[in-house]
Design a protein around this motif. Sequence first.
Motif, PDB file in Angstrom:
ATOM      1  N   LEU A 171      32.991  41.991  42.201  1.00  0.00           N
ATOM      2  CA  LEU A 171      32.795  41.911  43.806  1.00  0.00           C
ATOM      3  C   LEU A 171      33.871  42.489  44.457  1.00  0.00           C
ATOM      4  O   LEU A 171      34.125  43.643  45.334  1.00  0.00           O
ATOM      5  CB  LEU A 171      32.147  40.596  44.653  1.00  0.00           C
ATOM      6  N   GLN A 172      35.228  42.153  44.120  1.00  0.00           N
ATOM      7  CA  GLN A 172      36.599  42.474  44.509  1.00  0.00           C
ATOM      8  C   GLN A 172      36.620  44.023  44.215  1.00  0.00           C
ATOM      9  O   GLN A 172      37.398  44.745  44.932  1.00  0.00           O
ATOM     10  CB  GLN A 172      37.516  41.662  44.108  1.00  0.00           C
ATOM     11  N   ASN A 180      28.995  51.493  44.010  1.00  0.00           N
ATOM     12  CA  ASN A 180      30.227  50.934  43.510  1.00  0.00           C
ATOM     13  C   ASN A 180      29.850  49.426  42.886  1.00  0.00           C
ATOM     14  O   ASN A 180      30.366  48.967  42.069  1.00  0.00           O
ATOM     15  CB  ASN A 180      31.247  50.733  44.515  1.00  0.00           C
ATOM     16  N   LEU A 181      28.962  48.699  43.454  1.00  0.00           N
ATOM     17  CA  LEU A 181      28.237  47.520  42.961  1.00  0.00           C
ATOM     18  C   LEU A 181      28.185  47.628  41.333  1.00  0.00           C
ATOM     19  O   LEU A 181      28.226  46.904  40.546  1.00  0.00           O
ATOM     20  CB  LEU A 181      27.482  46.711  44.044  1.00  0.00           C
ATOM     21  N   VAL A 227      20.506  38.626  35.077  1.00  0.00           N
ATOM     22  CA  VAL A 227      19.744  38.207  36.250  1.00  0.00           C
ATOM     23  C   VAL A 227      20.643  38.083  37.295  1.00  0.00           C
ATOM     24  O   VAL A 227      20.145  38.378  38.467  1.00  0.00           O
ATOM     25  CB  VAL A 227      18.964  37.009  35.977  1.00  0.00           C
ATOM     26  N   THR A 228      21.836  37.607  36.938  1.00  0.00           N
ATOM     27  CA  THR A 228      22.979  37.654  38.187  1.00  0.00           C
ATOM     28  C   THR A 228      23.267  38.901  38.744  1.00  0.00           C
ATOM     29  O   THR A 228      23.330  39.019  40.070  1.00  0.00           O
ATOM     30  CB  THR A 228      24.135  36.942  37.619  1.00  0.00           C
ATOM     31  N   ILE A 247      22.846  43.035  43.187  1.00  0.00           N
ATOM     32  CA  ILE A 247      22.609  44.380  43.449  1.00  0.00           C
ATOM     33  C   ILE A 247      21.234  44.396  44.599  1.00  0.00           C
ATOM     34  O   ILE A 247      21.504  45.077  45.641  1.00  0.00           O
ATOM     35  CB  ILE A 247      21.899  45.409  42.405  1.00  0.00           C
ATOM     36  N   VAL A 248      20.517  43.662  44.682  1.00  0.00           N
ATOM     37  CA  VAL A 248      19.313  43.448  45.373  1.00  0.00           C
ATOM     38  C   VAL A 248      19.784  42.935  46.811  1.00  0.00           C
ATOM     39  O   VAL A 248      19.315  43.269  47.826  1.00  0.00           O
ATOM     40  CB  VAL A 248      18.153  42.643  44.964  1.00  0.00           C
ATOM     41  N   VAL A 249      20.891  41.960  46.823  1.00  0.00           N
ATOM     42  CA  VAL A 249      21.259  41.356  47.853  1.00  0.00           C
ATOM     43  C   VAL A 249      22.063  42.443  48.514  1.00  0.00           C
ATOM     44  O   VAL A 249      22.309  42.551  49.691  1.00  0.00           O
ATOM     45  CB  VAL A 249      22.223  39.948  47.540  1.00  0.00           C
TER      46      VAL A 249
END
Length: 264
Positions: A77-78, A206-207, A242-243, A248-250
Amino acid sequence: MNASDNSRVSLAFQPQLLTRIVGWLLVLYAIYAATQLGFSWERFSSGLANGAKFIGRMFPPDLSKGDILWDGIKETLQIAVLASLFGILLSLPIGLLGARNLMPAWVSWPARALVSICRSLHPVIVAILFVKAVGFGALAGVLALIVASIGFIGKLFAEAIEEISIKQVEAIRATGASFMNVILFGVLPQVLSRFVGFSTYQLDSNLRNSTMVGIVGAGGVGGVLFSAFQRFDYDFVFTILVTIITIIVVGELLANSVKKVFNV
């Protein structure tokens, strides 16, 4: 409609000879390429069996390494946020310089050449180069995704500026406004919503890419995933996947919310 009219209509919609030849050549080349790459039904069927065994070894998922997973996710995330922030800030002036309706050719073409260079290589390849330059870790991932962001947003931002109404720009110029005021009040209002859309899409991209660059040592959860594969720790691999999908969905939901706010 008589028979002659029907024949003229049917002939009008018949594919040209050159189109059919090109189509058949593409089909023949696809068959040739498949034979050269070693594709076979036996290999495909054995792959299905191996895939079933692989999926079976993923269950039940391993939830005991949450601290390792969280460290990788936090770094991912960073990397994505920092790369998006600096990539967007750098893309603004580069895209502006690349707009041919505002800048002379000796300014716009070098800017466009820089954008093309940034778009030439996949982020993973760029990450490998930065790993060699600055060493393993998140810095290489951030730099690689900044390059990718400039290549994407810089190009689209320049094209968006070239599609604006020049009348509004000329009206601002007629007031004696400075160049920066022309940009702020004549250009940016016309492209702001599109730029927000480009930026949210790049953050989402980028995620996803930040999970890949870690595989080559550029930080993030990709390194954790690669290590789990090397240990044949497939139940932990499933937890990581899964994480990643959840993140990505969020991220997609948040991007859609931002687009609604700006009516993109």
